[in-house]
Design an enzyme around this catalytic site. Structure first.
Site, mmCIF file in Angstrom:
data_model
loop_
_atom_site.group_PDB
_atom_site.id
_atom_site.type_symbol
_atom_site.label_atom_id
_atom_site.label_comp_id
_atom_site.label_asym_id
_atom_site.label_seq_id
_atom_site.Cartn_x
_atom_site.Cartn_y
_atom_site.Cartn_z
ATOM 1 N N TYR A 1 -2.062 -1.427 11.124
ATOM 2 C CA TYR A 1 -2.431 -1.660 9.241
ATOM 3 C C TYR A 1 -0.913 -1.279 8.298
ATOM 4 O O TYR A 1 -0.496 -2.386 7.461
ATOM 5 C CB TYR A 1 -3.561 -1.371 8.901
ATOM 6 C CG TYR A 1 -3.580 -1.308 7.872
ATOM 7 C CD1 TYR A 1 -3.856 -2.379 6.912
ATOM 8 C CD2 TYR A 1 -3.292 -0.139 6.299
ATOM 9 C CE1 TYR A 1 -3.956 -2.754 5.448
ATOM 10 C CE2 TYR A 1 -3.318 -0.221 4.980
ATOM 11 C CZ TYR A 1 -3.735 -1.844 4.699
ATOM 12 O OH TYR A 1 -3.884 -1.537 3.201
ATOM 13 N N SER B 1 0.767 -1.213 -0.304
ATOM 14 C CA SER B 1 -0.186 0.610 0.083
ATOM 15 C C SER B 1 0.807 1.062 -0.062
ATOM 16 O O SER B 1 2.234 0.975 0.664
ATOM 17 C CB SER B 1 -0.683 -0.249 1.764
ATOM 18 O OG SER B 1 -1.476 1.193 1.252
ATOM 19 N N LYS C 1 2.080 -4.219 6.308
ATOM 20 C CA LYS C 1 2.446 -4.475 4.967
ATOM 21 C C LYS C 1 3.952 -3.728 4.823
ATOM 22 O O LYS C 1 4.577 -4.203 4.518
ATOM 23 C CB LYS C 1 1.671 -3.203 4.272
ATOM 24 C CG LYS C 1 0.264 -2.932 4.253
ATOM 25 C CD LYS C 1 -0.147 -4.340 3.178
ATOM 26 C CE LYS C 1 -1.780 -4.782 3.317
ATOM 27 N NZ LYS C 1 -2.102 -5.891 2.814
HETATM 28 P P1 NAD Z 1 -11.246 -6.913 0.843
HETATM 29 O O1 NAD Z 1 -11.570 -6.732 2.264
HETATM 30 O O2 NAD Z 1 -12.630 -6.924 0.338
HETATM 31 O O3 NAD Z 1 -10.236 -8.255 0.615
HETATM 32 C C1 NAD Z 1 -9.683 -9.328 1.417
HETATM 33 C C2 NAD Z 1 -9.919 -10.241 1.451
HETATM 34 O O4 NAD Z 1 -8.777 -11.731 2.649
HETATM 35 C C3 NAD Z 1 -11.487 -10.982 1.888
HETATM 36 O O5 NAD Z 1 -12.407 -11.294 1.380
HETATM 37 C C4 NAD Z 1 -11.640 -11.199 3.520
HETATM 38 O O6 NAD Z 1 -12.020 -12.259 3.836
HETATM 39 C C5 NAD Z 1 -9.928 -12.711 3.091
HETATM 40 N N1 NAD Z 1 -9.044 -12.320 4.348
HETATM 41 C C6 NAD Z 1 -9.303 -11.472 5.465
HETATM 42 N N2 NAD Z 1 -8.227 -12.224 6.299
HETATM 43 C C7 NAD Z 1 -8.305 -13.579 5.679
HETATM 44 C C8 NAD Z 1 -7.606 -14.933 6.498
HETATM 45 N N3 NAD Z 1 -6.840 -14.448 7.773
HETATM 46 N N4 NAD Z 1 -7.737 -15.907 5.333
HETATM 47 C C9 NAD Z 1 -8.002 -15.748 4.314
HETATM 48 N N5 NAD Z 1 -8.998 -14.812 4.028
HETATM 49 C C10 NAD Z 1 -8.641 -13.799 4.762
HETATM 50 O O7 NAD Z 1 -10.072 -5.928 0.718
HETATM 51 P P2 NAD Z 1 -9.604 -5.714 -0.589
HETATM 52 O O8 NAD Z 1 -9.976 -4.125 -0.621
HETATM 53 O O9 NAD Z 1 -10.088 -6.402 -1.364
HETATM 54 O O10 NAD Z 1 -7.889 -5.713 -0.220
HETATM 55 C C11 NAD Z 1 -6.786 -6.308 -0.193
HETATM 56 C C12 NAD Z 1 -5.718 -6.277 -0.465
HETATM 57 O O11 NAD Z 1 -5.626 -5.095 -0.586
HETATM 58 C C13 NAD Z 1 -5.529 -6.147 1.503
HETATM 59 O O12 NAD Z 1 -4.723 -7.164 1.272
HETATM 60 C C14 NAD Z 1 -5.270 -5.000 1.002
HETATM 61 O O13 NAD Z 1 -5.069 -4.493 3.137
HETATM 62 C C15 NAD Z 1 -4.702 -4.353 0.418
HETATM 63 N N6 NAD Z 1 -4.650 -2.884 0.397
HETATM 64 C C16 NAD Z 1 -6.277 -2.448 0.016
HETATM 65 C C17 NAD Z 1 -6.808 -1.131 -0.340
HETATM 66 C C18 NAD Z 1 -7.482 -0.477 -0.249
HETATM 67 O O14 NAD Z 1 -7.666 0.583 -0.340
HETATM 68 N N7 NAD Z 1 -8.468 -1.184 -0.564
HETATM 69 C C19 NAD Z 1 -5.601 -0.137 -0.530
HETATM 70 C C20 NAD Z 1 -3.979 -0.890 -0.772
HETATM 71 C C21 NAD Z 1 -3.732 -1.772 0.222
HETATM 72 N N1 UFG Z 2 -12.119 11.907 3.189
HETATM 73 C C1 UFG Z 2 -13.686 12.719 3.549
HETATM 74 N N2 UFG Z 2 -14.389 12.673 4.003
HETATM 75 C C2 UFG Z 2 -14.694 10.952 3.821
HETATM 76 C C3 UFG Z 2 -13.592 10.210 3.799
HETATM 77 C C4 UFG Z 2 -12.658 10.358 3.643
HETATM 78 O O1 UFG Z 2 -12.849 14.161 3.444
HETATM 79 O O2 UFG Z 2 -15.739 10.585 4.358
HETATM 80 C C5 UFG Z 2 -10.885 12.692 2.391
HETATM 81 C C6 UFG Z 2 -9.961 11.815 3.336
HETATM 82 O O3 UFG Z 2 -9.801 13.135 3.938
HETATM 83 C C7 UFG Z 2 -9.295 12.303 2.314
HETATM 84 C C8 UFG Z 2 -9.453 11.330 1.046
HETATM 85 O O4 UFG Z 2 -10.463 11.717 1.057
HETATM 86 O O5 UFG Z 2 -8.353 13.331 1.867
HETATM 87 C C9 UFG Z 2 -9.475 10.195 1.047
HETATM 88 O O6 UFG Z 2 -9.548 8.644 2.377
HETATM 89 P P1 UFG Z 2 -9.318 8.133 2.038
HETATM 90 O O7 UFG Z 2 -10.023 7.246 3.693
HETATM 91 O O8 UFG Z 2 -10.875 7.280 1.113
HETATM 92 O O9 UFG Z 2 -7.875 7.248 1.940
HETATM 93 P P2 UFG Z 2 -7.090 7.436 2.483
HETATM 94 O O10 UFG Z 2 -6.028 7.837 1.608
HETATM 95 O O11 UFG Z 2 -7.073 8.193 3.987
HETATM 96 O O12 UFG Z 2 -6.816 6.061 2.970
HETATM 97 C C10 UFG Z 2 -6.689 4.975 1.191
HETATM 98 C C11 UFG Z 2 -6.478 3.411 2.435
HETATM 99 C C12 UFG Z 2 -5.720 2.920 3.438
HETATM 100 C C13 UFG Z 2 -4.458 2.850 2.582
HETATM 101 C C14 UFG Z 2 -3.747 4.552 1.471
HETATM 102 C C15 UFG Z 2 -2.603 4.571 0.507
HETATM 103 O O13 UFG Z 2 -7.852 3.304 3.125
HETATM 104 O O14 UFG Z 2 -5.293 1.498 3.639
HETATM 105 O O15 UFG Z 2 -5.249 4.703 1.085
HETATM 106 O O16 UFG Z 2 -3.081 3.515 -0.161
HETATM 107 F F1 UFG Z 2 -2.451 2.687 2.563
#
Ligand code: NAD
Ligand code: UFG
Length: 337
Positions: free
Chosen positions: A149, A125, A153
């Site tokens: 979190y 991330s 990562k």
């Molecule tokens: P998500 O929660 O939709 O998907 C993750 C999946 O992993 C889920 O289906 C959950 O049931 C499964 N899971 C969790 N723990 C488990 C375990 N112990 N064993 C087996 N399955 C398990 O999340 P996502 O948004 O699809 O994110 C996928 C990956 O990308 C994650 O590792 C997350 O940290 C990373 N990531 C997500 C974002 C974002 O903004 N969505 C940003 C950066 C990184």
């Molecule tokens: N924001 C608002 N109102 C809301 C939600 C968000 O104003 O209700 C603003 C935040 O202040 C920020 C922007 O929208 O300026 C984006 O916020 P998000 O919460 O959607 O995303 P972040 O960038 O804070 O964090 C996300 C993921 C993290 C990840 C990061 C970088 O949630 O897990 O992107 O990849 F680490």
């Protein structure tokens, strides 16, 4: 046929990637414990691709379950999405996060090692950059985390770099995602957050469908175009394609490398809100609030390395992302059921 094990493959990013892999000619095996997703996702992948992927309801904390999957399938590479991902929650229950995201991941890497499967794409991330000194953010910028979190990562990145250093047969790509949003164009796959969303676009979607009253904009006094926070939003289908390019690269190279997956463009909160208004055809109410603790002003990716190494770059813009998010929201008022 090349077979990819997708952990977390019924989740948001995993499901889009599984569908894209199948459409690109890969065989896909999905592992998920269904903690944050459900089995209906599999039928939807089948509707999109014509193929029902093989599925194991398995927890990465279950070593015997992992061994069974590698015993029963000839896996060529793993894309590892499974994990917990809520920043706020990780501060409340850090040990649960470290157990799932670190211990669970180590179990997976051990099972891979035992089975001789040494090619991996890992979901990292942009959070590992902490508060960057400048933008666009390059992969060689210093890393620093501010919550458990993010630490899980960064620790996974360090563990995997050590694994690659210890054994030249390993090949690992560490993909640092910026802000994934949007949904599959079919309206069949998308993000279904539990409870009130924390992230911007899922929150706006609920304002647009009337479930939430107004958007709370966390601060308008940042040094940005309109004072609101700027992020690099990337369409989840672009991200899925990035994984296909990454797995192909990982299968052809050795060692560990770090790659940003973003668009290279930054949009402010209000710019995203206005793009969403265009998508849903109505004005969306918002209120300016205090800054949210821990937020940074601006974050967007330098995308040169992804293009140079993988030949990949994002093709969707913010209007496409909002259109597809709204389409999914309208078609799935009760989520994926
Ligand atoms: P998500 O929660 O939709 O998907 C993750 C999946 O992993 C889920 O289906 C959950 O049931 C499964 N899971 C969790 N723990 C488990 C375990 N112990 N064993 C087996 N399955 C398990 O999340 P996502 O948004 O699809 O994110 C996928 C990956 O990308 C994650 O590792 C997350 O940290 C990373 N990531 C997500 C974002 C974002 O903004 N969505 C940003 C950066 C990184
Ligand atoms: N924001 C608002 N109102 C809301 C939600 C968000 O104003 O209700 C603003 C935040 O202040 C920020 C922007 O929208 O300026 C984006 O916020 P998000 O919460 O959607 O995303 P972040 O960038 O804070 O964090 C996300 C993921 C993290 C990840 C990061 C970088 O949630 O897990 O992107 O990849 F680490």
């Amino acid at each position: 046929m090349t077979t990819i094990l997708v952990t977390g493959g019924t989740g948001y990013i995993g499901s889009h990637t599984a569908a894209a892999l199948i459409q690109s000619g890969y065989e896909v095996v999905i592992l998920d414990n269904l903690y944050n997703s459900n089995e209906h996702v599999l039928e939807r992948i089948q509707t999109i691709t014509g193929v029902l992927p093989k599925f194991y309801q398995c927890d990465i904390l279950d070593k015997a379950g992992l061994k069974k999957i590698f015993d029963e399938n000839k896996i060529d590479a793993v894309i590892h999405f499974a994990g917990y991902k809520a920043v706020g929650e990780s501060c409340e229950i850090p040990l649960t996060y470290y157990e799932n995201n670190i211990s669970g991941s180590i179990n997976l890497y051990e099972a891979m090692n035992d089975a001789g499967v040494k090619t991996l794409v890992f979901s990292s991330s942009a959070t590992v950059y902490g508060a960057p000194k400048s933008v666009p953010i390059r992969e060689d910028f210093p890393t620093h985390t501010t919550n458990p979190y993010g630490s899980t990562k960064l620790m996974n990145e360090m563990i995997l770099a050590d694994v690659c250093a210890s054994d030249p047969e390993w090949s690992v790509l560490l993909l640092r995602y910026f802000n994934p949003i949007g949904a599959h164009q079919s309206g069949l796959l998308g993000e279904v957050p539990n409870g009130i969303p924390n992230n911007l676009v899922p929150y706006i979607a609920r304002v647009a469908n009337g479930t939430l009253e107004f958007l709370r904009v966390w601060g308008n006094d940042y040094p940005t175009v309109d004072g609101t926070g700027v992020r690099d939003y990337i369409h989840v289908c672009d991200l899925a394609d990035g994984h296909i390019a990454a797995v192909k690269y990982a299968l052809e190279h050795k060692g560990a490398d770090y790659i940003n997956l973003g668009t290279g463009n930054g949009y402010s909160v209000l710019q995203v809100l206005h793009a969403y208004e265009k998508a849903c055809g109505k004005e969306l109410p918002y209120k300016i609030m205090e800054r949210r603790p821990g937020d940074i002003a601006t974050c967007y990716a330098d995308t040169e390395k992804a293009f140079k190494l993988l030949g990949w770059k994002a093709k969707y813009n913010i209007d496409d992302m909002c259109r597809d998010s709204w389409n999914f929201t309208v078609k799935n008022p009760d989520g994926i059921v």
